[in-house]
Design a protein around this motif. Structure first.
Motif, PDB file in Angstrom:
ATOM      1  N   PHE A  37      21.629  22.734  11.398  1.00  0.00           N
ATOM      2  CA  PHE A  37      20.907  22.751  10.130  1.00  0.00           C
ATOM      3  C   PHE A  37      20.046  21.504  10.073  1.00  0.00           C
ATOM      4  CE2 PHE A  37      24.631  25.281   9.343  1.00  0.00           C
ATOM      5  CZ  PHE A  37      24.201  26.297   8.519  1.00  0.00           C
ATOM      6  N   LEU A  38      18.774  21.677   9.779  1.00  0.00           N
ATOM      7  CA  LEU A  38      17.873  20.542   9.630  1.00  0.00           C
ATOM      8  C   LEU A  38      17.668  20.271   8.145  1.00  0.00           C
ATOM      9  CD1 LEU A  38      16.041  18.423  10.953  1.00  0.00           C
ATOM     10  CD2 LEU A  38      14.195  20.130  10.889  1.00  0.00           C
ATOM     11  N   ILE A  39      17.982  19.059   7.742  1.00  0.00           N
ATOM     12  CA  ILE A  39      17.791  18.615   6.362  1.00  0.00           C
ATOM     13  C   ILE A  39      16.550  17.733   6.339  1.00  0.00           C
ATOM     14  CG2 ILE A  39      18.787  17.317   4.440  1.00  0.00           C
ATOM     15  CD1 ILE A  39      21.561  18.018   5.641  1.00  0.00           C
ATOM     16  N   GLY A  40      15.636  18.034   5.434  1.00  0.00           N
ATOM     17  CA  GLY A  40      14.397  17.272   5.330  1.00  0.00           C
ATOM     18  C   GLY A  40      14.601  15.934   4.635  1.00  0.00           C
ATOM     19  N   ARG A  41      13.545  15.149   4.624  1.00  0.00           N
ATOM     20  CA  ARG A  41      13.594  13.816   4.011  1.00  0.00           C
ATOM     21  C   ARG A  41      13.971  13.871   2.528  1.00  0.00           C
ATOM     22  NH1 ARG A  41      11.257   9.651   7.140  1.00  0.00           N
ATOM     23  NH2 ARG A  41       9.935  10.335   8.864  1.00  0.00           N
ATOM     24  N   ASP A  42      13.711  15.014   1.885  1.00  0.00           N
ATOM     25  CA  ASP A  42      14.032  15.165   0.463  1.00  0.00           C
ATOM     26  C   ASP A  42      15.472  15.588   0.223  1.00  0.00           C
ATOM     27  OD1 ASP A  42      13.994  17.810   1.268  1.00  0.00           O
ATOM     28  OD2 ASP A  42      12.549  18.461  -0.246  1.00  0.00           O
ATOM     29  N   GLY A  43      16.253  15.718   1.283  1.00  0.00           N
ATOM     30  CA  GLY A  43      17.662  16.068   1.145  1.00  0.00           C
ATOM     31  C   GLY A  43      17.943  17.555   1.105  1.00  0.00           C
ATOM     32  N   GLN A  44      16.933  18.389   1.283  1.00  0.00           N
ATOM     33  CA  GLN A  44      17.121  19.842   1.230  1.00  0.00           C
ATOM     34  C   GLN A  44      17.061  20.451   2.633  1.00  0.00           C
ATOM     35  OE1 GLN A  44      18.005  21.267  -1.744  1.00  0.00           O
ATOM     36  NE2 GLN A  44      17.967  19.126  -2.367  1.00  0.00           N
ATOM     37  N   VAL A  45      17.810  21.530   2.829  1.00  0.00           N
ATOM     38  CA  VAL A  45      17.807  22.221   4.116  1.00  0.00           C
ATOM     39  C   VAL A  45      16.443  22.861   4.330  1.00  0.00           C
ATOM     40  CG1 VAL A  45      18.901  24.010   5.527  1.00  0.00           C
ATOM     41  CG2 VAL A  45      20.282  22.696   3.911  1.00  0.00           C
ATOM     42  N   VAL A  46      15.874  22.645   5.514  1.00  0.00           N
ATOM     43  CA  VAL A  46      14.563  23.202   5.827  1.00  0.00           C
ATOM     44  C   VAL A  46      14.596  24.173   7.006  1.00  0.00           C
ATOM     45  CG1 VAL A  46      13.274  21.277   4.822  1.00  0.00           C
ATOM     46  CG2 VAL A  46      13.900  21.201   7.240  1.00  0.00           C
ATOM     47  N   ALA A  47      15.683  24.166   7.796  1.00  0.00           N
ATOM     48  CA  ALA A  47      15.770  25.091   8.929  1.00  0.00           C
ATOM     49  C   ALA A  47      17.229  25.240   9.355  1.00  0.00           C
ATOM     50  CB  ALA A  47      14.941  24.578  10.107  1.00  0.00           C
ATOM     51  N   ARG A  48      17.505  26.407   9.940  1.00  0.00           N
ATOM     52  CA  ARG A  48      18.829  26.704  10.497  1.00  0.00           C
ATOM     53  C   ARG A  48      18.605  27.336  11.857  1.00  0.00           C
ATOM     54  NH1 ARG A  48      23.615  30.177   7.456  1.00  0.00           N
ATOM     55  NH2 ARG A  48      25.178  29.998   9.121  1.00  0.00           N
ATOM     56  N   PHE A  49      19.412  26.935  12.831  1.00  0.00           N
ATOM     57  CA  PHE A  49      19.267  27.432  14.199  1.00  0.00           C
ATOM     58  C   PHE A  49      20.609  27.930  14.715  1.00  0.00           C
ATOM     59  CE2 PHE A  49      16.190  24.057  13.500  1.00  0.00           C
ATOM     60  CZ  PHE A  49      15.006  24.703  13.811  1.00  0.00           C
ATOM     61  N   SER A  50      20.563  29.033  15.454  1.00  0.00           N
ATOM     62  CA  SER A  50      21.780  29.623  16.001  1.00  0.00           C
ATOM     63  C   SER A  50      22.434  28.668  17.000  1.00  0.00           C
ATOM     64  CB  SER A  50      21.465  30.954  16.682  1.00  0.00           C
ATOM     65  OG  SER A  50      20.899  30.718  17.954  1.00  0.00           O
ATOM     66  N   PRO A  51      23.720  28.854  17.259  1.00  0.00           N
ATOM     67  CA  PRO A  51      24.410  28.007  18.228  1.00  0.00           C
ATOM     68  C   PRO A  51      23.750  28.007  19.611  1.00  0.00           C
ATOM     69  CG  PRO A  51      25.998  29.260  16.964  1.00  0.00           C
ATOM     70  CD  PRO A  51      24.643  29.800  16.607  1.00  0.00           C
ATOM     71  N   GLN A  52      23.199  29.128  20.026  1.00  0.00           N
ATOM     72  CA  GLN A  52      22.605  29.231  21.356  1.00  0.00           C
ATOM     73  C   GLN A  52      21.240  28.544  21.468  1.00  0.00           C
ATOM     74  OE1 GLN A  52      23.849  31.896  19.610  1.00  0.00           O
ATOM     75  NE2 GLN A  52      25.779  32.008  20.719  1.00  0.00           N
ATOM     76  N   THR A  53      20.631  28.207  20.344  1.00  0.00           N
ATOM     77  CA  THR A  53      19.331  27.532  20.377  1.00  0.00           C
ATOM     78  C   THR A  53      19.521  26.114  20.899  1.00  0.00           C
ATOM     79  OG1 THR A  53      18.541  28.830  18.495  1.00  0.00           O
ATOM     80  CG2 THR A  53      17.322  26.822  19.026  1.00  0.00           C
ATOM     81  N   GLU A  54      18.879  25.816  22.009  1.00  0.00           N
ATOM     82  CA  GLU A  54      19.000  24.491  22.620  1.00  0.00           C
ATOM     83  C   GLU A  54      18.364  23.432  21.708  1.00  0.00           C
ATOM     84  OE1 GLU A  54      20.487  23.391  25.401  1.00  0.00           O
ATOM     85  OE2 GLU A  54      21.256  25.379  25.879  1.00  0.00           O
ATOM     86  N   PRO A  55      18.988  22.255  21.623  1.00  0.00           N
ATOM     87  CA  PRO A  55      18.459  21.202  20.758  1.00  0.00           C
ATOM     88  C   PRO A  55      17.012  20.816  21.048  1.00  0.00           C
ATOM     89  CG  PRO A  55      20.649  20.639  21.507  1.00  0.00           C
ATOM     90  CD  PRO A  55      20.242  21.869  22.261  1.00  0.00           C
ATOM     91  N   GLU A  56      16.605  20.895  22.312  1.00  0.00           N
ATOM     92  CA  GLU A  56      15.241  20.507  22.657  1.00  0.00           C
ATOM     93  C   GLU A  56      14.303  21.704  22.788  1.00  0.00           C
ATOM     94  OE1 GLU A  56      15.344  16.571  25.168  1.00  0.00           O
ATOM     95  OE2 GLU A  56      16.779  18.021  25.996  1.00  0.00           O
ATOM     96  N   SER A  57      14.704  22.842  22.226  1.00  0.00           N
ATOM     97  CA  SER A  57      13.835  24.019  22.247  1.00  0.00           C
ATOM     98  C   SER A  57      12.569  23.738  21.438  1.00  0.00           C
ATOM     99  CB  SER A  57      14.555  25.228  21.655  1.00  0.00           C
ATOM    100  OG  SER A  57      14.697  25.067  20.243  1.00  0.00           O
ATOM    101  N   ALA A  58      11.528  24.494  21.727  1.00  0.00           N
ATOM    102  CA  ALA A  58      10.258  24.322  21.009  1.00  0.00           C
ATOM    103  C   ALA A  58      10.445  24.489  19.505  1.00  0.00           C
ATOM    104  CB  ALA A  58       9.221  25.308  21.538  1.00  0.00           C
ATOM    105  N   ASP A  59      11.296  25.437  19.088  1.00  0.00           N
ATOM    106  CA  ASP A  59      11.513  25.679  17.662  1.00  0.00           C
ATOM    107  C   ASP A  59      12.163  24.489  16.965  1.00  0.00           C
ATOM    108  OD1 ASP A  59      10.411  28.204  17.882  1.00  0.00           O
ATOM    109  OD2 ASP A  59      12.355  29.234  17.963  1.00  0.00           O
ATOM    110  N   VAL A  60      13.190  23.921  17.586  1.00  0.00           N
ATOM    111  CA  VAL A  60      13.878  22.777  16.976  1.00  0.00           C
ATOM    112  C   VAL A  60      12.941  21.570  16.946  1.00  0.00           C
ATOM    113  CG1 VAL A  60      15.817  21.165  17.161  1.00  0.00           C
ATOM    114  CG2 VAL A  60      16.182  23.618  17.581  1.00  0.00           C
TER     115      VAL A  60
END
Length: 168
Positions: free
Chosen positions: A136-159
């Protein structure tokens, strides 16, 4: 933008640090945070390497990875806090912060995950964490801005794109 840390922000909950004491999530306000439920004995455990590289690449720009150990998926995080810390440091050189071990699903779900699981990923999945290394990516404002499946690699283009946008 003003953030109500006691309202809906995941950064408004209390959670312990792996080494003891508070993880002080409120101190991450103004930073982008990638929250990841982690495990030491999972087929996805090598993702620690990519998470650490993200940490190194973006930390100076206001980013941090936050590892949240969880033993709910086939007992793949059975160790004590000390064992988890030693494994992460010795095996993957992890420098990013880690919380205490918590439950991410079910009746014992930690309040942090209560605030995260309602956010949908790109495929529309909401609700229960599917496996170790869901992100889960939390933005600078403290709100969730993205969610990625377990299989999504941390350095994937999407992340990487989501992190860069959150830091923008």
């Amino acid at each position: 933008m003003t953030t109500d840390l006691n309202g809906t922000s995941p950064l408004g909950v209390e959670i312990g640090a792996l080494a003891g004491g508070s993880a002080d999530l409120a101190s991450y306000t103004g930073r982008a945070v990638l929250v990841v439920n982690v495990a030491s004995k999972c087929g996805l455990t090598p993702q620690y390497s990519g998470l650490e590289r993200l940490q190194e690449r973006y930390a100076a720009q206001g980013f941090t990875v936050l590892g949240v150990p969880c033993n709910q998926f086939l007992g793949q995080e059975p160790g004590s806090a000390e064992e988890i810390a030693e494994f992460c440091s010795a095996t993957y050189g992890v420098t990013f912060p880690m919380t205490e071990k918590v439950e991410v699903n079910g009746e014992g779900r930690h309040p942090l995950y209560e605030r995260l699981v309602g956010f949908a990923d790109a495929e529309g999945h909401t609700g229960d964490i599917r496996w170790n290394f869901e992100k889960f990516l939390i933005g600078r404002d403290g709100q969730v801005v993205a969610r990625f499946s377990p299989q999504t690699e941390p350095e994937s283009a999407d992340v990487v794109a989501a992190v860069e946008k959150a830091l923008g």
